[in-house]
Design a protein around this motif. Structure first.
Motif, mmCIF file in Angstrom:
data_model
loop_
_atom_site.group_PDB
_atom_site.id
_atom_site.type_symbol
_atom_site.label_atom_id
_atom_site.label_comp_id
_atom_site.label_asym_id
_atom_site.label_seq_id
_atom_site.Cartn_x
_atom_site.Cartn_y
_atom_site.Cartn_z
ATOM 1 N N ASP A 1 1.222 16.475 -1.929
ATOM 2 C CA ASP A 1 0.916 15.062 -2.140
ATOM 3 C C ASP A 1 2.133 14.454 -2.829
ATOM 4 O O ASP A 1 2.250 14.480 -4.057
ATOM 5 C CB ASP A 1 -0.337 14.925 -3.004
ATOM 6 C CG ASP A 1 -0.613 13.480 -3.422
ATOM 7 O OD1 ASP A 1 0.001 12.563 -2.843
ATOM 8 O OD2 ASP A 1 -1.454 13.282 -4.328
ATOM 9 N N THR B 1 2.249 8.144 5.316
ATOM 10 C CA THR B 1 1.047 7.419 4.949
ATOM 11 C C THR B 1 1.441 6.367 3.926
ATOM 12 O O THR B 1 2.185 6.661 2.986
ATOM 13 C CB THR B 1 -0.045 8.329 4.358
ATOM 14 O OG1 THR B 1 -1.129 7.520 3.894
ATOM 15 C CG2 THR B 1 0.473 9.156 3.203
ATOM 16 N N GLU C 1 -0.819 4.680 2.161
ATOM 17 C CA GLU C 1 -1.874 4.584 1.148
ATOM 18 C C GLU C 1 -1.741 5.688 0.106
ATOM 19 O O GLU C 1 -1.411 6.830 0.427
ATOM 20 C CB GLU C 1 -3.250 4.688 1.819
ATOM 21 C CG GLU C 1 -3.527 3.591 2.841
ATOM 22 C CD GLU C 1 -3.670 2.233 2.180
ATOM 23 O OE1 GLU C 1 -4.092 2.170 1.008
ATOM 24 O OE2 GLU C 1 -3.357 1.223 2.838
ATOM 25 N N ILE C 2 -2.031 5.342 -1.162
ATOM 26 C CA ILE C 2 -2.013 6.319 -2.244
ATOM 27 C C ILE C 2 -3.293 6.180 -3.065
ATOM 28 O O ILE C 2 -4.015 5.192 -2.955
ATOM 29 C CB ILE C 2 -0.786 6.145 -3.169
ATOM 30 C CG1 ILE C 2 -0.873 4.806 -3.926
ATOM 31 C CG2 ILE C 2 0.509 6.243 -2.381
ATOM 32 C CD1 ILE C 2 0.168 4.661 -5.015
ATOM 33 N N VAL C 3 -3.569 7.176 -3.904
ATOM 34 C CA VAL C 3 -4.671 7.110 -4.860
ATOM 35 C C VAL C 3 -4.075 6.766 -6.219
ATOM 36 O O VAL C 3 -3.324 7.574 -6.784
ATOM 37 C CB VAL C 3 -5.430 8.450 -4.939
ATOM 38 C CG1 VAL C 3 -6.491 8.388 -6.041
ATOM 39 C CG2 VAL C 3 -6.072 8.783 -3.602
ATOM 40 N N ALA D 1 -11.702 7.084 -4.459
ATOM 41 C CA ALA D 1 -10.822 7.982 -3.712
ATOM 42 C C ALA D 1 -11.543 8.648 -2.556
ATOM 43 O O ALA D 1 -10.967 8.862 -1.483
ATOM 44 C CB ALA D 1 -10.244 9.044 -4.663
ATOM 45 N N LYS E 1 -11.698 6.359 0.453
ATOM 46 C CA LYS E 1 -10.426 5.870 0.980
ATOM 47 C C LYS E 1 -9.708 6.997 1.724
ATOM 48 O O LYS E 1 -8.870 7.707 1.180
ATOM 49 C CB LYS E 1 -9.566 5.339 -0.168
ATOM 50 C CG LYS E 1 -8.402 4.482 0.279
ATOM 51 C CD LYS E 1 -7.701 3.878 -0.942
ATOM 52 C CE LYS E 1 -6.584 2.945 -0.518
ATOM 53 N NZ LYS E 1 -5.873 2.355 -1.686
ATOM 54 N N THR F 1 -5.110 8.519 2.541
ATOM 55 C CA THR F 1 -4.145 8.488 1.442
ATOM 56 C C THR F 1 -3.294 9.750 1.472
ATOM 57 O O THR F 1 -3.615 10.720 2.171
ATOM 58 C CB THR F 1 -4.866 8.403 0.089
ATOM 59 O OG1 THR F 1 -5.668 9.584 -0.085
ATOM 60 C CG2 THR F 1 -5.735 7.161 0.006
ATOM 61 N N SER F 2 -2.214 9.748 0.710
ATOM 62 C CA SER F 2 -1.369 10.949 0.649
ATOM 63 C C SER F 2 -2.156 12.133 0.105
ATOM 64 O O SER F 2 -1.977 13.270 0.554
ATOM 65 C CB SER F 2 -0.137 10.679 -0.211
ATOM 66 O OG SER F 2 -0.496 10.326 -1.545
#
Length: 378
Positions: A32, A87, A89-91, A100, A103, A106-107
């Motif tokens: 990640d 990607t 998108e991240i958290v 999370a 979604k 995300t990574s």
């Protein structure tokens, strides 16, 4: 050296154990790349360090393609061993676990998905701890026969390390769950630290058998009962001060108690460090003494450096998930990767699965042989 927290420290020496013996040849780790306070810079530099020391390893990097490509241009070892999967998108580090879980893409989500798909042996993330546990649990699920997963921490002791769990995954745990933790902790100590038969203790307010509340005494009864069949080395109850002294190799507790013990120990260690620094700079004579003892002080500083002890493990999932400290630097992240490599190259998953199946059989036998309740005639 303070024990390492639930958001990501294991034990000094894990990195050395994972390197120089060919165990990373053909290994693939899922990263990640966008998780952590200093991502992606510190993350990719950590990958580069690990890649340099483990040329046979490969990496799947999940994150923003443009940002990762820019960094990889200056990190040749990482660049040659990595595949970037884009990607956007991240958290966020302050995201709630429920957010999370909803979604996807995300990574963090994609990094775990690579392990679920069998593309990588382990996932390493410095992202949000609660979110990582929630997403990993959602995708990987718990191993058969297990009630709940747990998070490890590793306490330094005079003879090595003591594995402590749970330190934050579960606020409370019933007696059967504590037995599960003992099974996982024993296998973890065998895999990461090479112990043949780790000694197991149950954290309590005293070492006497009569101490503690009903649940903790019942947990010890079950641990002794099942442990005899599973060939576990059950020491008995241990107190908080016994952890650092290394009375047992594994200490089992619920996440509420374990997390408080962990944070208390970390705070005490920081206070001692501050007192030591104050004492060594209090006068010219003290500073001269510190100069003479500089070699020993450097060793002490290295043992207390979080970067040298990084990589908490979520135990009990159908896949290896390694949690690096959120504020890690490159060396710390490389050490977390080494923990993943070590476990991926061990028989840890098989040992836990086998023991959980045996435990289920023992529990079933114990229940079937229990006397039926007597019903009085009216």
């Amino acid at each position: 050296m303070p024990p390492r927290s639930a958001d990501g420290f294991v034990g000094e020496g894990a990195e050395a154990n994972a390197q120089g013996d060919g165990m990373t040849s053909g290994l693939t780790l899922s990263i990640d790349a966008m998780g952590g306070d200093h991502a992606p810079d510190a993350i990719l530099k950590g990958v580069d360090l690990f890649a340099h020391e483990n040329p046979g390893a490969r990496f799947i990097l999940h994150g923003d393609q443009a940002a990762l490509d820019r960094l990889l241009a200056g990190l040749p070892d990482a660049a040659s061993a990595s595949e970037v999967r884009h990607t956007a998108e991240i958290v966020p580090m302050d995201a709630k676990p429920s957010q999370a879980m909803r979604k996807k893409g995300t990574s963090m989500w994609n990094a775990i998905a690579s392990v679920k798909a069998g593309e990588a042996a382990a996932v390493v993330s410095a992202g949000n701890t609660g979110a990582l546990m929630a997403v990993a649990h959602l995708q990987l699920r718990t191993m058969e026969g297990l009630h709940r997963p747990a998070i490890t921490a590793s306490w330094p002791t005079p003879k090595g390390h003591c594995v402590v769990l749970d330190v934050g995954a579960n606020v409370d745990s019933d007696p059967n769950q504590l037995v599960d933790f003992a099974i996982m902790g024993e296998a973890f100590a065998k895999a990461l630290y090479g112990l043949d038969r780790p000694k197991i203790g149950l954290l309590n307010v005293g070492s006497e058998e009569v101490k503690g509340h009903d649940d903790i005494r019942e947990a010890m009864r079950l641990l002794r009962l099942y442990g005899a069949t599973l060939d576990l080395d059950v020491h008995g109850f241990v107190e908080g001060n016994d952890i650092s002294m290394g009375k047992t190799d594994v200490v089992v507790t619920d996440g509420f108690t374990g997390n408080i013990a962990l944070k208390t120990a970390e705070g005490a260690a920081r206070l001692v460090g501050a007192f030591l620094k104050e004492a060594l700079t209090s006068s010219p004579l003290a500073m001269a003494g510190a100069l003479l003892a500089s070699s020993g002080l450097k060793k002490l500083k290295a043992r207390m450096d979080p970067s040298n002890s990084n990589g908490g493990v979520f135990l009990g999932l159908n896949g290896l998930v390694i949690k690096s400290h959120g504020g890690t630097d490159a060396r710390g992240f490389a050490n977390a990767m080494a923990v993943g490599a070590r476990l991926a190259s061990s028989s840890y998953m098989t040992q836990v699965a086998d023991n959980l199946l045996r435990l289920s059989a023992v529990r079933a036998a114990a229940q079937s042989s229990a006397p039926s309740p007597v019903v009085e005639a009216e």
